[in-house]
Design an enzyme around this catalytic site. Structure first.
Site, PDB file in Angstrom:
ATOM      1  N   ASP A  58      22.373  72.940  73.920  1.00 43.15           N
ATOM      2  CA  ASP A  58      22.981  74.233  74.315  1.00 43.15           C
ATOM      3  C   ASP A  58      22.904  74.111  75.853  1.00 43.15           C
ATOM      4  O   ASP A  58      22.149  73.985  76.602  1.00 43.15           O
ATOM      5  CB  ASP A  58      22.276  75.322  73.977  1.00 43.15           C
ATOM      6  N   TYR A 161      37.512  85.030  80.299  1.00 43.08           N
ATOM      7  CA  TYR A 161      37.671  83.468  80.231  1.00 43.08           C
ATOM      8  C   TYR A 161      38.238  83.087  81.709  1.00 43.08           C
ATOM      9  O   TYR A 161      37.603  81.985  82.434  1.00 43.08           O
ATOM     10  CB  TYR A 161      38.873  83.363  79.226  1.00 43.08           C
TER      11      TYR A 161
END
Ligand SMILES: CCCCCCCCCCCCCC(=O)CC(=O)SCCNC(=O)CCNC(=O)[C@H](O)C(C)(C)COP(=O)(O)OP(=O)(O)OC[C@H]1O[C@@H](n2cnc3c(N)ncnc32)[C@H](O)[C@@H]1OP(=O)(O)O
Ligand SMILES: NC(=O)C1=CN([C@@H]2O[C@H](COP(=O)(O)OP(=O)(O)OC[C@H]3O[C@@H](n4cnc5c(N)ncnc54)[C@H](O)[C@@H]3O)[C@@H](O)[C@H]2O)C=CC1
Length: 253
Positions: A58, A161
């Protein structure tokens, strides 16, 4: 910087743009360490042969990314560069059509992965590359981050985003300034719309609208077109501290 026999970490390499970068660097004689959350990254490494290894991880985890970098150091003669493609997309309006506010945790998750994850990969990769012996011009490494045209032309629903990608843009120059003393370059690519699984969930009419919005060529980009730019950034040491839009001229509305 030469690619042949050099070792690169590619995050997000289990899919899309990262996967295309892995294929192109191996084809150019490079060695790659593929990092992705998805276990499919192991299959990608197997497909690429001995030049590739996969380390599931991750990008928001310090331990996971340090393990990736340690693996890169062992996979070749030190870490030469990073192409950081791991990321997620999110869509939500500040206030939906029913008057409900956007979910804060969803916003934070997008920023955590796309922005904080980028910082995490940069800081750990740069620390490792700063220990490399100097190459031509005293170069010790290169970092390529991925922004998006949404950093500049964010659409309705893209506050999280666009903010996360604008942060990637914002870090490019200060990171390049700081790391220049170590001979490490920092660049970002801001893609337009590319044919990858990330686009798979878009309704067909929306994809068509986005393709038609590209002045030329009126189509989605191909992942290898992205990988070719990443390859050029690696091999052209005059590219530093800049963000390159790769988008056919699209300016999203
Ligand atoms: C073009 C829409 C594409 C949807 C894609 C969703 C997945 C995205 C994957 C992207 C992967 C690549 C990422 C990347 O880096 C490159 C890009 O950024 S490509 C651009 C991707 N675009 C988005 O993500 C936009 C997402 N937004 C939406 O899908 C919608 O805005 C949303 C679902 C959030 C809300 O839509 P809707 O329910 O229609 O909202 P409203 O009914 O409240 O509409 C209010 C008003 O606003 C207008 N509107 C809505 N969306 C847009 C838009 N994208 N552009 C322009 N205008 C929009 C809508 O028409 C209403 O206007 P009225 O005048 O009231 O009719
Ligand atoms: N496809 C497009 O049109 C565009 C993509 N981008 C950006 O390019 C990058 C790559 O996108 P695509 O290849 O299209 O997407 P993709 O969804 O095909 O690949 C992204 C990969 O990142 C991995 N990933 C996600 N979160 C992770 C995490 N926390 N740790 C490790 N891996 C993680 C996913 O598992 C996936 O394999 C993303 O940052 C995206 O925002 C930017 C502009 C346009």
């Amino acid at each position: 910087m030469r690619i042949e026999n050099a070792t690169f970490v590619i995050t997000g390499a289990g899919s899309g743009l990262g996967s295309a970068c892995a294929e192109r660097l191996v084809a150019a004689g490079g060695r790659v360490v593929l990092c992705d959350l998805s276990e499919g990254v192991q299959d990608q490494a197997r497909r690429l042969g001995d030049a590739a290894i996969a380390v599931q991880g991750d990008v928001t985890s310090a331990d996971d990314i340090q393990a990736v970098i340690d693996a890169a150091q062992a996979h070749g003669d030190g870490l030469a560069g990073v192409i950081h493609c791991a990321g997620v997309v999110s869509v939500a309006k500040l206030v939906d059509r029913h008057g409900n506010p956007a979910d804060l945790d969803a916003y934070a998750r997008t920023v955590q992965i796309n922005l904080v994850g980028t910082f995490n990969v940069m800081r750990l990769a740069a620390a490792a590359m700063s220990q490399n012996p100097p190459g031509d011009d005293g170069e010790r490494g290169v970092i390529i981050n991925i922004a998006s045209v949404a950093a500049f032309d964010g659409q309705v629903g893209q506050c999280a985003y666009s903010a996360s990608k604008a942060g990637v843009v914002g870090m490019s120059l200060p990171a390049a300034r700081e790391l220049s003393r170590h001979g490490i370059r920092v660049m970002a690519i801001a893609p337009g719309v590319f044919e990858t699984p990330m686009m798979a969930d878009i309704p067909e009419d929306a994809v068509a609208a986005l393709s038609q919005a590209v002045p030329f060529p009126k189509r989605l980009g191909k992942p290898d077109e992205f990988a070719r730019l990443a390859e050029q950034i690696i091999t052209n040491s005059m590219l530093n501290g800049e963000v390159i839009r790769l988008d056919g001229g699209i300016r999203m509305q």
